[in-house]
Write a protein that holds these residues in place. Sequence first.
Motif, PDB file in Angstrom:
ATOM      1  N   UNK A  41       0.815  -1.219   0.000  1.00  0.00           N
ATOM      2  CA  UNK A  41       0.000   0.000   0.000  1.00  0.00           C
ATOM      3  C   UNK A  41       0.854   1.277   0.000  1.00  0.00           C
ATOM      4  N   UNK A  42       2.191   1.126   0.030  1.00  0.00           N
ATOM      5  CA  UNK A  42       3.078   2.287  -0.005  1.00  0.00           C
ATOM      6  C   UNK A  42       2.968   3.163   1.220  1.00  0.00           C
ATOM      7  N   UNK A  43       3.168   2.546   2.400  1.00  0.00           N
ATOM      8  CA  UNK A  43       3.047   3.313   3.642  1.00  0.00           C
ATOM      9  C   UNK A  43       4.392   3.520   4.323  1.00  0.00           C
ATOM     10  N   UNK A  44       4.728   4.786   4.586  1.00  0.00           N
ATOM     11  CA  UNK A  44       5.982   5.102   5.267  1.00  0.00           C
ATOM     12  C   UNK A  44       5.919   4.715   6.742  1.00  0.00           C
ATOM     13  N   UNK A  45       4.774   4.925   7.376  1.00  0.00           N
ATOM     14  CA  UNK A  45       4.674   4.635   8.814  1.00  0.00           C
ATOM     15  C   UNK A  45       4.730   3.130   9.073  1.00  0.00           C
ATOM     16  N   UNK A  46       4.078   2.332   8.216  1.00  0.00           N
ATOM     17  CA  UNK A  46       4.143   0.879   8.390  1.00  0.00           C
ATOM     18  C   UNK A  46       5.555   0.378   8.140  1.00  0.00           C
ATOM     19  N   UNK A  47       6.229   0.963   7.158  1.00  0.00           N
ATOM     20  CA  UNK A  47       7.600   0.561   6.856  1.00  0.00           C
ATOM     21  C   UNK A  47       8.513   0.855   8.053  1.00  0.00           C
ATOM     22  N   UNK A  48       8.324   2.039   8.654  1.00  0.00           N
ATOM     23  CA  UNK A  48       9.121   2.399   9.833  1.00  0.00           C
ATOM     24  C   UNK A  48       8.833   1.455  10.991  1.00  0.00           C
ATOM     25  N   UNK A 111      -4.189   0.403   6.206  1.00  0.00           N
ATOM     26  CA  UNK A 111      -3.222   1.002   7.137  1.00  0.00           C
ATOM     27  C   UNK A 111      -3.726   0.874   8.578  1.00  0.00           C
ATOM     28  N   UNK A 112      -4.990   1.227   8.798  1.00  0.00           N
ATOM     29  CA  UNK A 112      -5.565   1.171  10.143  1.00  0.00           C
ATOM     30  C   UNK A 112      -5.638  -0.264  10.655  1.00  0.00           C
ATOM     31  N   UNK A 113      -6.084  -1.180   9.794  1.00  0.00           N
ATOM     32  CA  UNK A 113      -6.230  -2.581  10.207  1.00  0.00           C
ATOM     33  C   UNK A 113      -4.866  -3.179  10.561  1.00  0.00           C
ATOM     34  N   UNK A 114      -3.841  -2.838   9.777  1.00  0.00           N
ATOM     35  CA  UNK A 114      -2.495  -3.362  10.043  1.00  0.00           C
ATOM     36  C   UNK A 114      -1.955  -2.797  11.355  1.00  0.00           C
ATOM     37  N   UNK A 115      -2.264  -1.522  11.622  1.00  0.00           N
ATOM     38  CA  UNK A 115      -1.827  -0.919  12.890  1.00  0.00           C
ATOM     39  C   UNK A 115      -2.437  -1.673  14.070  1.00  0.00           C
ATOM     40  N   UNK A 116      -3.717  -2.054  13.944  1.00  0.00           N
ATOM     41  CA  UNK A 116      -4.378  -2.800  15.021  1.00  0.00           C
ATOM     42  C   UNK A 116      -3.710  -4.174  15.189  1.00  0.00           C
ATOM     43  N   UNK A 117      -3.408  -4.837  14.063  1.00  0.00           N
ATOM     44  CA  UNK A 117      -2.730  -6.130  14.122  1.00  0.00           C
ATOM     45  C   UNK A 117      -1.378  -6.041  14.806  1.00  0.00           C
ATOM     46  N   UNK A 118      -0.614  -5.010  14.433  1.00  0.00           N
ATOM     47  CA  UNK A 118       0.712  -4.803  15.031  1.00  0.00           C
ATOM     48  C   UNK A 118       0.571  -4.512  16.527  1.00  0.00           C
ATOM     49  N   UNK A 119      -0.482  -3.771  16.867  1.00  0.00           N
ATOM     50  CA  UNK A 119      -0.720  -3.435  18.275  1.00  0.00           C
ATOM     51  C   UNK A 119      -0.984  -4.705  19.086  1.00  0.00           C
ATOM     52  N   UNK A 120      -1.743  -5.620  18.504  1.00  0.00           N
ATOM     53  CA  UNK A 120      -2.036  -6.878  19.205  1.00  0.00           C
ATOM     54  C   UNK A 120      -0.731  -7.644  19.466  1.00  0.00           C
ATOM     55  N   UNK A 121       0.131  -7.719  18.443  1.00  0.00           N
ATOM     56  CA  UNK A 121       1.421  -8.410  18.621  1.00  0.00           C
ATOM     57  C   UNK A 121       2.227  -7.751  19.744  1.00  0.00           C
ATOM     58  N   UNK A 122       2.307  -6.416  19.707  1.00  0.00           N
ATOM     59  CA  UNK A 122       3.095  -5.720  20.725  1.00  0.00           C
ATOM     60  C   UNK A 122       2.483  -5.830  22.118  1.00  0.00           C
ATOM     61  N   UNK A 153       3.320   3.596  19.480  1.00  0.00           N
ATOM     62  CA  UNK A 153       3.626   3.891  18.071  1.00  0.00           C
ATOM     63  C   UNK A 153       2.511   3.359  17.167  1.00  0.00           C
ATOM     64  N   UNK A 154       1.983   2.185  17.504  1.00  0.00           N
ATOM     65  CA  UNK A 154       0.893   1.607  16.712  1.00  0.00           C
ATOM     66  C   UNK A 154      -0.364   2.468  16.801  1.00  0.00           C
ATOM     67  N   UNK A 155      -0.592   3.077  17.968  1.00  0.00           N
ATOM     68  CA  UNK A 155      -1.728   3.988  18.117  1.00  0.00           C
ATOM     69  C   UNK A 155      -1.557   5.196  17.183  1.00  0.00           C
ATOM     70  N   UNK A 156      -0.318   5.674  17.051  1.00  0.00           N
ATOM     71  CA  UNK A 156      -0.029   6.791  16.137  1.00  0.00           C
ATOM     72  C   UNK A 156      -0.352   6.399  14.693  1.00  0.00           C
ATOM     73  N   UNK A 157       0.040   5.170  14.301  1.00  0.00           N
ATOM     74  CA  UNK A 157      -0.225   4.707  12.930  1.00  0.00           C
ATOM     75  C   UNK A 157      -1.736   4.589  12.704  1.00  0.00           C
ATOM     76  N   UNK A 158      -2.433   4.057  13.720  1.00  0.00           N
ATOM     77  CA  UNK A 158      -3.890   3.933  13.630  1.00  0.00           C
ATOM     78  C   UNK A 158      -4.506   5.322  13.437  1.00  0.00           C
TER      79      UNK A 158
END
Length: 205
Positions: A41-48, A111-122, A153-158
Amino acid sequence: MSDSPEISASTLSSRARTIVLVVALLNLAGCLVEAGIAAAIGSASLFADAADFLEDFLINILVVTALGWSLASRRKASYVLAGLILIPACSAIGMAIWKMVTHEPPEALTLSATAVGAMIINLVCALLLAQLRNAGNALTRGAWLAARNDVAANLLILAAGVVTMFWFSAWPDIVVGLVIGVINLRAANEVFEQARAEDPELEED
Ligand SMILES: [Zn+2]
C-alpha cells in the motif's frame, strides 16, 4: 524502540529465555507481515514500524544468544547490533522522504487494520515481558518498556490511518513514519552508547 539490550543475560532463567525467544519470533513475524503490507500500500509509517519490529527481533535474539558470552564479546556484539539497527532506521526515514516526493497516500483502511494487528502483537509481547518485569532484571524491564512504547507507536499509525480516511493526504502517514524512524535512530544510538559505556574495568566480577 528498545531500551537496554546490553544487559547481563547471564542472570536470565531458562523460563525467561523462552519468553524472550517467543517475543523475538513474534517481532520477526510482525516485521515480515508489516513490511509486505507497507510495500503493497506504499506506507511510510508501516515501513518504519516494520523496521522497529526487525530491530526488536535482533535485540531479543542478541539477549538470548549472548548468554554466557564474555563481556568483551557482548560489547562487540552490541556495536554490531547498533550498526544493524541503523540500516532499517535509515531506510525507514528514506522511505518517508520518498513519500514526500511521490505524495501518494496509503490505503487508509488497510493502514488502520495493520496498525491494530501490530498493536495486538506488541500487546502480547508486553504482557509476556510483564511477567519478567519484576524479576529485578534491567534487561527484561527495558524490553517491557520497549514493547509498551511500540503499542503507543501503533496507536499513532492507527490515528494516521483514521485521519487519512477523512483527509486524503500522504502527510499523516509521512509524519508518523518520520517520528517512528527518528525514535529508531535514537535506539541505535543508545545501543552504541551503552556498548561504549560498558568498560570491563568498571565491571564488578
Ligand atoms: Zn520497538
